[in-house]
Design a protein around this motif. Structure first.
Motif, PDB file in Angstrom:
ATOM      1  N   GLY A  18      64.948  54.321  26.507  1.00 32.29           N
ATOM      2  CA  GLY A  18      63.514  54.578  26.490  1.00 32.29           C
ATOM      3  C   GLY A  18      62.647  53.369  26.758  1.00 32.29           C
ATOM      4  O   GLY A  18      61.417  53.442  26.560  1.00 32.29           O
ATOM      5  N   LEU A  19      63.230  52.260  27.189  1.00 30.63           N
ATOM      6  CA  LEU A  19      62.442  51.061  27.493  1.00 30.63           C
ATOM      7  C   LEU A  19      62.232  50.951  28.986  1.00 30.63           C
ATOM      8  O   LEU A  19      63.185  51.074  29.767  1.00 30.63           O
ATOM      9  N   THR A  20      61.005  50.715  29.398  1.00 33.82           N
ATOM     10  CA  THR A  20      60.691  50.590  30.815  1.00 33.82           C
ATOM     11  C   THR A  20      60.251  49.168  31.108  1.00 33.82           C
ATOM     12  O   THR A  20      59.166  48.730  30.688  1.00 33.82           O
ATOM     13  N   ILE A  21      61.132  48.420  31.792  1.00 33.08           N
ATOM     14  CA  ILE A  21      60.826  47.049  32.194  1.00 33.08           C
ATOM     15  C   ILE A  21      61.260  46.876  33.642  1.00 33.08           C
ATOM     16  O   ILE A  21      61.944  47.735  34.208  1.00 33.08           O
ATOM     17  N   SER A  22      60.850  45.777  34.239  1.00 33.89           N
ATOM     18  CA  SER A  22      61.281  45.479  35.605  1.00 33.89           C
ATOM     19  C   SER A  22      62.246  44.300  35.586  1.00 33.89           C
ATOM     20  O   SER A  22      62.369  43.578  34.580  1.00 33.89           O
ATOM     21  N   SER A  23      62.913  44.090  36.717  1.00 36.31           N
ATOM     22  CA  SER A  23      63.883  42.995  36.806  1.00 36.31           C
ATOM     23  C   SER A  23      63.218  41.634  36.607  1.00 36.31           C
ATOM     24  O   SER A  23      63.845  40.693  36.101  1.00 36.31           O
TER      25      SER A  23
END
Length: 372
Positions: free
Chosen positions: A69-74
């Motif tokens: 459920g975590l939304t991060i980018s590279s």
């Protein structure tokens, strides 16, 4: 057996002249009963700044966190305590769900070390793409690495480093749980197929004879020099008992094939006692090998009642260094004598290998020459 000044090593592999008895299942593989290779891709976390910053490692971490459920980018990932790894293991035959197998974990990025890392849950697939096991656990890394820093305190850079063995791979004993068994043909059909590990018509015949002598005629028959068909009970419990009896069955094995194993890097020569040399002449470099043969006659004593007249062959080997080189090898001389004579003048391993190859090409060497 001995060393020349160039470190040439010659070993005479003494094999028993008579056939020796071996356990049957040490000689054969049961068709359908085999290991299966598993492989998986995973992440190792908890590294002490020795992980990698490869793009696929960051993407793998982003994908994993998305599952939680975590939304991060590279671009948000800036840690070196994680490494992308491959995980592989061997699934033994008859492994059942819940059993544990050992796994090997190897870095595929630019991680410096996996020491102290923990493998996260990793599915392991077979060749058909299905998951047969899942792996997870703390790594055991056998190697050691250490590095120092140079430069200023404000701008330190990596200095000298020492590494003993590889620290980019480790193992997890019992690190994977089997989730799915591999179907085996062992309990199906009326016959088992035993495949000889080393093809041999003689051994196939002797295995058939040993089985039929123990269990009755026509229980086993050979289809070729490798495969032996054996009638087995249909009931699985009786089949296991039958295999247990087969396992302990002793079989007289045939003499091994005449072979010469040559290691061109170390100069090691290993050969069996059945290697024979026929008359030949080989020219090589400035070495001269002369092998002479004398024939004498042995007769029984006067007025003796027993004994027969026989011709006795006596071989003699001498070697010299001359401008014109020729190797004369006559019948009655063993290859060991030839090799010993060549080594005696300090021939290099390559010299020896060239001579052996020349003898074999001329049809004078009755053996298979294998260079490793």
């Amino acid at each position: 057996m001995f060393l020349t000044r160039w470190g040439l090593i010659f070993l005479m592999l003494v094999m028993a002249g008579n056939a020796s008895a071996r356990r049957l299942l040490d000689m054969v593989d049961v068709e359908g009963v085999r290991n299966n290779q598993l492989i998986g891709y995973g992440l190792v976390v908890g590294l002490d700044g020795t992980g990698d910053k490869s793009a696929f490692t960051k993407q793998s971490l982003v994908n994993m966190l998305r599952e939680f459920g975590l939304t991060i980018s590279s671009s948000d990932v800036n840690s070196k305590n994680i490494a992308a790894v491959t995980v592989h293991a061997t699934l033994p035959p008859f492994a059942r769900p819940g059993q544990k197998i050992d796994v090997t974990v190897s870095s595929i990025g630019d991680a410096k070390s996996l020491r102290g890392g923990t493998l996260l849950l990793t599915p392991m697939k077979g060749i058909n793409g299905e998951v047969f096991a899942v792996a997870q656990g703390n790594l055991i890394v056998g190697g050691v690495s250490a590095s120092g820093l140079t430069g200023t305190a404000d701008a330190p850079v990596t200095g000298s480093s020492i590494q003993i063995n590889s620290t980019n791979a480790g193992r997890i004993p019992g690190g994977a749980l089997v989730e799915r068994p591999v179907q085996s043909a062992f309990n199906f059909g009326e016959q088992l197929v035993l495949n000889l590990k080393e093809p041999s018509y003689t051994n196939a015949r002797r295995v058939v004879k040993a089985i039929n002598n123990h269990f009755g005629p026509k229980v086993a028959n050979a289809s070729n020099g490798v495969s032996i068909l054996v009638s087995a009970p249909k009931d699985s419990s009786q089949r296991v008992v039958f295999m247990s009896m087969l396992e302990e069955l002793k079989v007289e094995t045939a003499a091994p094939a005449a072979r010469i194993i040559f290691n061109s890097r170390t100069g090691t020569v290993v050969m069996g006692e059945h290697v024979r040399v026929r008359p030949a002449a080989v020219s090589h470099g400035n070495l001269v090998v002369k092998v002479r043969q004398q024939t004498s006659v042995s007769q029984p004593g006067p007025f003796s009642r027993g004994g027969q007249t026989q011709a006795i062959l006596n071989g003699d080997v001498a070697i010299e260094e001359k401008n014109a080189a020729i190797y004369m090898v006559n019948e009655g001389v063993t290859l060991q004598e030839v090799v010993t004579a060549i080594n005696g003048v300090g021939a290099t391993p390559m010299d020896l290998m060239s001579i052996l190859e020349a003898l074999r090409a001329a049809g004078a060497l009755e053996a298979e020459l294998i260079v490793i």
